[in-house]
Design a protein around this motif. Structure first.
Motif, mmCIF file in Angstrom:
data_model
loop_
_atom_site.group_PDB
_atom_site.id
_atom_site.type_symbol
_atom_site.label_atom_id
_atom_site.label_comp_id
_atom_site.label_asym_id
_atom_site.label_seq_id
_atom_site.Cartn_x
_atom_site.Cartn_y
_atom_site.Cartn_z
ATOM 1 N N LYS A 238 -9.740 1.278 -4.879
ATOM 2 C CA LYS A 238 -8.292 1.522 -4.975
ATOM 3 C C LYS A 238 -7.978 2.989 -4.717
ATOM 4 C CE LYS A 238 -4.575 1.496 -8.410
ATOM 5 N NZ LYS A 238 -4.242 1.208 -9.824
ATOM 6 N N GLU A 239 -8.773 3.887 -5.300
ATOM 7 C CA GLU A 239 -8.585 5.317 -5.093
ATOM 8 C C GLU A 239 -8.745 5.680 -3.619
ATOM 9 O OE1 GLU A 239 -8.718 9.632 -5.506
ATOM 10 O OE2 GLU A 239 -7.756 8.008 -6.611
ATOM 11 N N SER A 242 -5.874 4.248 -1.302
ATOM 12 C CA SER A 242 -4.565 4.854 -1.542
ATOM 13 C C SER A 242 -4.416 6.188 -0.821
ATOM 14 C CB SER A 242 -4.352 5.054 -3.050
ATOM 15 O OG SER A 242 -5.243 6.041 -3.556
ATOM 16 N N LYS A 275 -5.136 -6.089 -11.373
ATOM 17 C CA LYS A 275 -4.164 -5.118 -10.865
ATOM 18 C C LYS A 275 -4.750 -4.293 -9.732
ATOM 19 C CE LYS A 275 -3.359 -3.585 -15.076
ATOM 20 N NZ LYS A 275 -2.850 -2.784 -16.223
ATOM 21 N N SER A 276 -6.000 -3.882 -9.887
ATOM 22 C CA SER A 276 -6.633 -3.052 -8.858
ATOM 23 C C SER A 276 -6.896 -3.844 -7.585
ATOM 24 C CB SER A 276 -7.935 -2.459 -9.402
ATOM 25 O OG SER A 276 -7.691 -1.638 -10.520
ATOM 26 N N SER A 279 -3.743 -4.063 -5.698
ATOM 27 C CA SER A 279 -3.463 -2.775 -5.052
ATOM 28 C C SER A 279 -4.295 -2.609 -3.787
ATOM 29 C CB SER A 279 -3.760 -1.623 -6.017
ATOM 30 O OG SER A 279 -2.896 -1.639 -7.131
ATOM 31 N N PHE A 282 -2.870 -4.761 -1.137
ATOM 32 C CA PHE A 282 -1.606 -4.173 -0.681
ATOM 33 C C PHE A 282 -1.865 -3.058 0.320
ATOM 34 C CE2 PHE A 282 1.714 -0.936 -1.084
ATOM 35 C CZ PHE A 282 2.851 -1.689 -0.829
ATOM 36 N N TYR A 283 -2.834 -2.186 0.030
ATOM 37 C CA TYR A 283 -3.149 -1.088 0.951
ATOM 38 C C TYR A 283 -3.730 -1.619 2.258
ATOM 39 C CZ TYR A 283 -2.450 2.040 -3.035
ATOM 40 O OH TYR A 283 -1.904 2.720 -4.087
ATOM 41 N N SER A 318 2.848 -4.796 -14.706
ATOM 42 C CA SER A 318 2.089 -4.140 -13.636
ATOM 43 C C SER A 318 1.489 -5.152 -12.669
ATOM 44 C CB SER A 318 0.981 -3.266 -14.235
ATOM 45 O OG SER A 318 0.159 -4.020 -15.093
ATOM 46 N N GLU A 321 4.325 -6.349 -10.381
ATOM 47 C CA GLU A 321 4.613 -5.387 -9.316
ATOM 48 C C GLU A 321 3.611 -5.520 -8.177
ATOM 49 O OE1 GLU A 321 6.679 -1.739 -11.882
ATOM 50 O OE2 GLU A 321 4.582 -1.623 -11.274
ATOM 51 N N GLY A 322 2.324 -5.602 -8.529
ATOM 52 C CA GLY A 322 1.298 -5.728 -7.503
ATOM 53 C C GLY A 322 1.412 -7.021 -6.729
ATOM 54 N N GLY A 325 4.414 -6.897 -4.415
ATOM 55 C CA GLY A 325 4.146 -6.024 -3.279
ATOM 56 C C GLY A 325 3.327 -6.715 -2.207
#
Length: 418
Positions: A238-239, A242, A275-276, A279, A282-283, A318, A321-322, A325
């Protein structure tokens, strides 16, 4: 000024007699030279500045970090920012605490000396050397040292971060992952765990963690079935994603990674992982790479749209939201919109989430509704009709009202300036 110590009510069985013999509201005077000149509290870690004045370490650290270059008491410009432990005062404070324990005063523990940049550099040099030699035992030993130092306080963590630790650990991770993931699993897992409290990472760390060997190792961890490995791996991915789209492109090239991400959503391990994963997807969908269309098609074929709608029915903020998205990004492609059209939950869920979760969730919901209505065939208009039937018009009016409420003061201010 706080210069007294009020005796606490709960002193334990051994002190009940003394407690009964003394007034319940008795206050004990604290010697003035035991108080920090900044906080006016009993000093826990007294240190001397170059001006000769003693302060509590936390208080003077905050003073210096706020951009002050003078001694708070004397107003002298400090020749150096070195802080020398005042062992004499510390010992006197501890003795005073012991002498007055009958009043409920607890002994101040002996503070640990903060780690220095030189000590951190020495540790990192050993990690680099043991990495070149392939000595995972030495690396593990140094990692334990870093973990121990970081657990001793925020000052140590900042010192560790400021001296390039993340880059060195990422380089070691890449080297041992390139050598053998199976033989170095314990070390690789430990490195990833240590790096995860250092986010956001620098460019050097990103380059090493984004290498083919490192990415493949993290994907292996995702497939391990171990909670800690999975969590550390997905947080690192995820890091990476992003920060730069190139890592998304490289991750997609790993065989089976999309199927693995879907599996982690279908069979959730914990909310952090879910959640991760959302994300990361999503990316991947937000990337402008050539493989984006293929990723979208694969995700749609695997039933992600329906899976997201099921998640959205009842999930925490949270995760909502993910999920919204990702769903919004799936609606960018024709296959995704078709799957959404054919699911009875789509419009009711999207409209329900407007103004119910967060501003970001509302943004994604409205965007998805707009895409479904805009790209629908003119002769059908079933999505538009259904949206109106479940209250989309009223919700959108409320959204517009909120937007205008926020814009009007700005517009008035701009008009008055002109």
């Amino acid at each position: 000024m706080i210069s007294t110590w009020r005796r606490r009510a709960g002193l334990g069985e051994s002190n009940k007699l003394k407690q009964q013999q003394q007034p319940p509201d008795m206050e004990l005077a604290i010697p003035t030279h035991f108080l920090c000149p900044i906080s006016l509290q009993l000093m826990k870690d007294p240190v001397i500045l170059s001006s000769g004045i003693t302060y509590d370490r936390d208080s003077i650290d905050e003073w210096l970090q706020n951009g002050n270059y003078t001694c708070p008491v004397t107003s002298q410009i400090l020749r150096s920012f070195d802080q020398v432990p005042n062992q004499a005062i510390r010992k006197m404070i501890q003795d005073w605490c012991v002498d007055n324990r009958q009043y409920g005063v607890e002994r101040i523990p002996t503070p640990k000396v903060p780690v220095t940049p030189f000590e951190v550099s020495e540790i990192l040099s050993r990690i680099t050397a043991s990495t070149l030699q392939g000595d995972q035992n030495q690396c593990l030993q140094m990692l334990h040292t870093i973990d121990k130092l970081s657990a001793e306080g925020e000052r140590n963590r900042q010192c560790i971060l400021a001296n390039g630790t993340a880059g060195v650990l990422a380089a070691s991770f890449d080297a041992f992952a390139s050598s053998s993931v199976e033989e170095n699993t314990t070390l690789l897992e430990h490195i990833l765990s240590t790096i995860n409290w250092m986010f956001p990472l620098g460019v050097e760390a990103h380059i090493y963690l984004g290498s083919p060997a490192s990415l493949l190792c993290m994907v292996c961890f995702l497939n391990s079935g171990d909670l800690l490995r999975t969590q550390n791996a997905i947080l690192a991915l995820k890091e990476l994603l992003s920060i730069d789209q190139q890592y998304s492109e490289a991750l997609v090239q790993i065989e089976g990674v999309i199927q693995l991400l879907i599996k982690l959503i279908k069979q959730p391990i914990c909310s952090t992982v879910t959640k991760s994963v959302l994300s990361v997807i999503f990316y991947m969908l937000s990337s402008s790479s050539a493989s984006n269309d293929k990723v979208q098609s694969t995700l749609v074929e695997m039933g992600l749209a329906s899976l997201l709608l099921e998640i959205l029915v009842d999930s925490e903020r949270s995760i909502c939201e993910g999920a919204l998205g990702v769903f919004d990004r799936l609606c960018d492609c024709e296959e995704g919109r078709e799957k959404a059209f054919n699911n009875a939950l789509t419009m009711p869920v999207l409209v329900k989430k407007v103004l119910r979760v967060s501003e970001l969730a509302t943004e994604f919901s409205v965007s998805a509704i707009w895409k479904l209505c805009r790209y629908e065939k003119r002769e059908e208009r079933s999505a538009l009709v259904e949206a109106l039937q479940v209250g989309a018009f009223q919700k959108l009016l409320l959204v517009l009202q909120d937007v205008l409420s926020a814009l009007i003061p700005f517009m008035i201010c701009q008009k008055s300036r002109s």
